[in-house]
Design an enzyme around this catalytic site. Sequence first.
Site, PDB file in Angstrom:
ATOM      1  NE  ARG A   1      40.765  35.474  50.529  1.00 40.65           N
ATOM      2  CZ  ARG A   1      40.769  35.969  49.340  1.00 40.65           C
ATOM      3  NH1 ARG A   1      40.563  37.359  49.146  1.00 40.65           N
ATOM      4  NH2 ARG A   1      40.951  35.544  47.998  1.00 40.65           N
TER       5      ARG A   1
ATOM      6  CG  ASP B   1      46.071  42.088  41.764  1.00 42.45           C
ATOM      7  OD1 ASP B   1      45.460  41.644  40.743  1.00 42.45           O
ATOM      8  OD2 ASP B   1      45.668  41.805  42.843  1.00 42.45           O
TER       9      ASP B   1
ATOM     10  NE  ARG C   1      37.083  42.022  36.642  1.00 40.00           N
ATOM     11  CZ  ARG C   1      37.934  42.132  37.640  1.00 40.00           C
ATOM     12  NH1 ARG C   1      37.803  43.061  38.788  1.00 40.00           N
ATOM     13  NH2 ARG C   1      38.828  41.395  38.145  1.00 40.00           N
TER      14      ARG C   1
END
Length: 445
Positions: A27, A323, A131
């Site tokens: 980011r 995760d 994905r």
Amino acid sequence: MSRISIKYQGPLCGEITPSPDKSISHRAIMLSSIAKGKSIVRNFLRAEDPLSTLGAFRQMGIDIKDRIQESGVRSQESELVIHGRGLTGLTEPGNVIDCGNSGTTMRLLCGVLAGQTFSTTLTGDASLRTRPMQRIIRPLTEMGAVIESEKGGYPPLRIRGSKLKPITYKSPLASAQVKSAIMLAGLYCHGITTVIEPGKSRDHTERMLKAMGADIDIKNLEVSIKGRATLNPLDMTVPGDISSAAFFIVAGLLVPHSEILIKNTGINPTRTGLIDILEMMGADIRLENQRVVSGEAVADLNVKHSRLKGIDIGGDLVLRAIDEFPVVCIAAAKAEGTTKITGARELRVKESDRIATMAAELRKMNVNVKELTDGLIIEGREKLQPAVIQSHGDHRVAMSMAIAGLTAEGETTIEDAGCIDTSFPGFIKMLESVVEFGLEKRTIK
Ligand code: S3P
């Protein structure tokens, strides 16, 4: 292709600092590139995934200097200087952008590219090309983006920059990648774009945008952003990644007589599900020296060997530890009793199908595992059998199974361990630094 061999060599002790946060590193590059002026990002994660993001913005004309790399100092201390050119300052890349293994690069980038005046093609490695991208194609198309994909919404993606309009999107998924892609596209709209999530996903994008002066409003599960404002440059330090610290937390808990201090770890509440899960299992984890660094909560974690017991994990904890499930599976495999994980169907579409890959690899170590469509049931056992493990090209599977290997009696080998470099290039070195008598060996084929 590298393989690692791991053998129990005594307790873990000492101090480590985990690698910088991957989500925040991505980011920081993206938002600094579209801000106006010079940003400084200290402790950037120089691992393959965020380097894919860095490469993408360089391809689009952004001047990014890595001061430390240029002066030849260690990768962990990377400091970037990013010369942002404002919302409309990106230039058309001469080539296809390769996002490598990184879902975050591809999905968030789509939000930025949707509002440009040029077209771009994004591709990735074999894993990324399987994905699902429909989750971002749908809302971005609603905003006016034109995105072509392979049948079923898979990469490569061709994004034709368009004039976008603001929307209110009720997301069927609690996903920071979806939320962030829409907010980034929202920056390019006149008016207010709103995302409503069914659960609170990680909020690093919101925090960073706020710090950069964006007009953003957060009401629990609803985030709104006003478009077309100029973003101020960043001056920040990326905290350590709790998702990388996770392997050391679990290792410290499982290996008898261990005690380690894991310093400078991000403890943003949207990311600390692992700590809550392990505490429910009976872990002794103490948060020390809590502070706020560049708008993110940080602490040092003191972890002591603990006897863990099996529990049921579901609901909000799943999202806050999404995760960390590969390594939660290792804690469960060594706990007393049974652990049941449900509501975690998203694990099937991560870097590998983590329900299937973790079940398959743990079975090789003699663990009784039942696969559910949305989770796993794992029967804990006292002793794990050493085995030859496949990483399935998934960094978190490789590192989790390395920790399992550390708790087994004998030598465990992880094949195809090069994928660790996507998020944590110094992992093995760091593990060696806290294992009292050193790890057996590391061989590169
Ligand atoms: C990420 C968000 C999560 C996480 C991924 C990184 C991010 O994915 O699993 O590793 O940086 O925004 P989802 O947003 O798909 O849940």
